[in-house]
Write a protein that holds these residues in place. Structure first.
Motif, PDB file in Angstrom:
ATOM      1  N   LEU A  27     -72.155  25.183 -56.024  1.00 26.28           N
ATOM      2  CA  LEU A  27     -71.271  24.717 -57.093  1.00 26.28           C
ATOM      3  C   LEU A  27     -70.065  23.971 -56.529  1.00 26.28           C
ATOM      4  O   LEU A  27     -69.665  22.929 -57.050  1.00 26.28           O
ATOM      5  N   ALA A  28     -69.499  24.501 -55.451  1.00 25.97           N
ATOM      6  CA  ALA A  28     -68.351  23.835 -54.833  1.00 25.97           C
ATOM      7  C   ALA A  28     -68.741  22.476 -54.278  1.00 25.97           C
ATOM      8  O   ALA A  28     -67.998  21.494 -54.421  1.00 25.97           O
ATOM      9  N   ARG A  29     -69.913  22.374 -53.656  1.00 27.31           N
ATOM     10  CA  ARG A  29     -70.366  21.085 -53.126  1.00 27.31           C
ATOM     11  C   ARG A  29     -70.576  20.079 -54.245  1.00 27.31           C
ATOM     12  O   ARG A  29     -70.186  18.913 -54.139  1.00 27.31           O
ATOM     13  N   ALA A  30     -71.210  20.527 -55.333  1.00 25.67           N
ATOM     14  CA  ALA A  30     -71.437  19.625 -56.460  1.00 25.67           C
ATOM     15  C   ALA A  30     -70.116  19.181 -57.072  1.00 25.67           C
ATOM     16  O   ALA A  30     -69.935  18.003 -57.403  1.00 25.67           O
ATOM     17  N   HIS A  31     -69.180  20.111 -57.215  1.00 28.98           N
ATOM     18  CA  HIS A  31     -67.878  19.798 -57.812  1.00 28.98           C
ATOM     19  C   HIS A  31     -67.100  18.815 -56.948  1.00 28.98           C
ATOM     20  O   HIS A  31     -66.319  18.004 -57.456  1.00 28.98           O
ATOM     21  N   ALA A  32     -67.340  18.877 -55.631  1.00 26.95           N
ATOM     22  CA  ALA A  32     -66.632  17.984 -54.706  1.00 26.95           C
ATOM     23  C   ALA A  32     -67.291  16.620 -54.585  1.00 26.95           C
ATOM     24  O   ALA A  32     -66.798  15.757 -53.860  1.00 26.95           O
ATOM     25  N   GLY A  33     -68.430  16.400 -55.263  1.00 24.12           N
ATOM     26  CA  GLY A  33     -69.038  15.079 -55.277  1.00 24.12           C
ATOM     27  C   GLY A  33     -70.251  14.904 -54.406  1.00 24.12           C
ATOM     28  O   GLY A  33     -70.580  13.778 -54.015  1.00 24.12           O
ATOM     29  N   ALA A  34     -70.960  15.984 -54.093  1.00 22.73           N
ATOM     30  CA  ALA A  34     -72.168  15.874 -53.280  1.00 22.73           C
ATOM     31  C   ALA A  34     -73.207  14.995 -53.971  1.00 22.73           C
ATOM     32  O   ALA A  34     -73.209  14.834 -55.196  1.00 22.73           O
ATOM     33  N   GLY A  44     -67.648  35.312 -59.401  1.00 17.63           N
ATOM     34  CA  GLY A  44     -68.397  35.134 -58.159  1.00 17.63           C
ATOM     35  C   GLY A  44     -68.869  33.716 -57.971  1.00 17.63           C
ATOM     36  O   GLY A  44     -68.687  33.126 -56.901  1.00 17.63           O
ATOM     37  N   ALA A  45     -69.476  33.145 -58.985  1.00 20.79           N
ATOM     38  CA  ALA A  45     -69.989  31.775 -58.888  1.00 20.79           C
ATOM     39  C   ALA A  45     -68.868  30.761 -58.711  1.00 20.79           C
ATOM     40  O   ALA A  45     -69.046  29.734 -58.047  1.00 20.79           O
ATOM     41  N   ALA A  46     -67.730  31.040 -59.304  1.00 25.17           N
ATOM     42  CA  ALA A  46     -66.596  30.111 -59.235  1.00 25.17           C
ATOM     43  C   ALA A  46     -65.680  30.347 -58.046  1.00 25.17           C
ATOM     44  O   ALA A  46     -64.645  29.684 -57.909  1.00 25.17           O
ATOM     45  N   ALA A  47     -66.062  31.243 -57.163  1.00 25.37           N
ATOM     46  CA  ALA A  47     -65.145  31.700 -56.103  1.00 25.37           C
ATOM     47  C   ALA A  47     -64.648  30.591 -55.195  1.00 25.37           C
ATOM     48  O   ALA A  47     -63.548  30.696 -54.643  1.00 25.37           O
ATOM     49  N   ARG A  48     -65.429  29.525 -55.004  1.00 29.07           N
ATOM     50  CA  ARG A  48     -65.005  28.460 -54.096  1.00 29.07           C
ATOM     51  C   ARG A  48     -64.497  27.231 -54.820  1.00 29.07           C
ATOM     52  O   ARG A  48     -64.288  26.189 -54.205  1.00 29.07           O
ATOM     53  N   LEU A  49     -64.267  27.349 -56.110  1.00 33.59           N
ATOM     54  CA  LEU A  49     -63.686  26.249 -56.880  1.00 33.59           C
ATOM     55  C   LEU A  49     -62.185  26.476 -57.033  1.00 33.59           C
ATOM     56  O   LEU A  49     -61.744  27.603 -57.241  1.00 33.59           O
TER      57      LEU A  49
END
Length: 258
Positions: free
Chosen positions: A219-226, A249-254
């Motif tokens: 999710l973090a990679r996708a949010h960052a523009g992967a 948990g899923a949002a932990a790196r956002l």
């Protein structure tokens, strides 16, 4: 450019499923007021099916005229009809069997043991058959070869797959808005049928419902523009809205989870 995701974070998986169910009832009822017949694309997975059970038990369930809802699936496991692995079998048990749906408006993908002329026996035949279903529905619901779905629901895997579109797979490289047969899937069962990402992007709203720390990196990679080739969920965007319904948990790196 389709809208960037809006992110909503709930404390845990149970709260995420309940929130998604409540939002779905609201969205379908509002779309019916605006357009009459509406369409929803269902997903499988633990939280996806939990969300359907929450709709079933909701005291707001009857705000939707279910007889005027068209039901589709974003992907399916290519196993025999009624198999517990099938998304449509799980959805029927969790919700659909309890609703006054019009059977002609419920559109499962072909099962492995369906007649050959209905897409059985081969996932490519099943994909072609579902593409025809979508084309026919587009004439009723708006769209060209794929309907402008009101809400498309999806989950994701820890490597970032959505529907049955996996990183750097033939399905993620498939051009055009269509349906593809998936073989040698890295997650069992290995044979599936799936919308392509361009087909999914015809939806007015796409909701990604995901829980657990195992999804956080993707999710973090996708949010960052992967790239969607590397992280397919990065390519899942609605024409009007993209909504990520996550637990902590899923949002932990956002950054939105801070």
């Amino acid at each position: 450019m389709n809208p960037a995701p809006e992110v909503v974070v709930q404390p845990d998986a149970e709260a995420t499923a309940a929130d998604a169910a409540d939002r779905l009832i609201t969205a379908l009822a509002a779309a019916q007021r605006a357009r009459g017949t509406v369409s929803v694309v269902l997903t499988g997975g633990g939280v996806g099916i939990a969300m359907l059970r929450e709709v079933r038990s909701s005291d707001r369930r009857d705000e939707v005229d279910w007889a005027a809802v068209e039901v589709f699936w974003g992907d399916e496991r290519f196993v025999p009809a009624g198999d517990a692995e099938r998304n449509d079998a799980q959805a029927r048990e969790a919700l659909l069997d309890a609703l006054p749906l019009d059977p002609a408006r419920v559109h499962p993908m072909a099962a492995l043991d369906a007649p050959e002329d209905a897409g059985g026996g081969d996932p490519d035949l099943a994909a072609d058959a579902y593409a025809k279903v979508l084309s026919s529905a587009a004439a009723r619901l708006g769209g060209d070869t794929v309907p402008a779905f009101d809400v498309l629901l999806a989950g994701c895997g820890p490597e970032g797959h959505v529907l049955s579109v996996f990183p750097d797979s033939p399905a993620v490289h498939a051009g055009g808005a269509g349906v593809v047969g998936v073989r040698d899937c890295p997650k069992p069962p290995p044979t599936r049928v799936s919308l392509t990402l361009p087909a999914a992007r015809h939806a007015r709203e796409i909701w990604l419902v995901a829980t657990g720390e195992g999804k956080a990196e993707a999710l973090a990679r996708a949010h960052a523009g992967a790239s969607e080739v590397d992280v397919p969920l990065a390519g899942l965007r609605g024409t009007e809205r993209t909504l990520w319904l996550l637990d902590r948990g899923a949002a932990a790196r956002l950054s939105v989870a801070d």
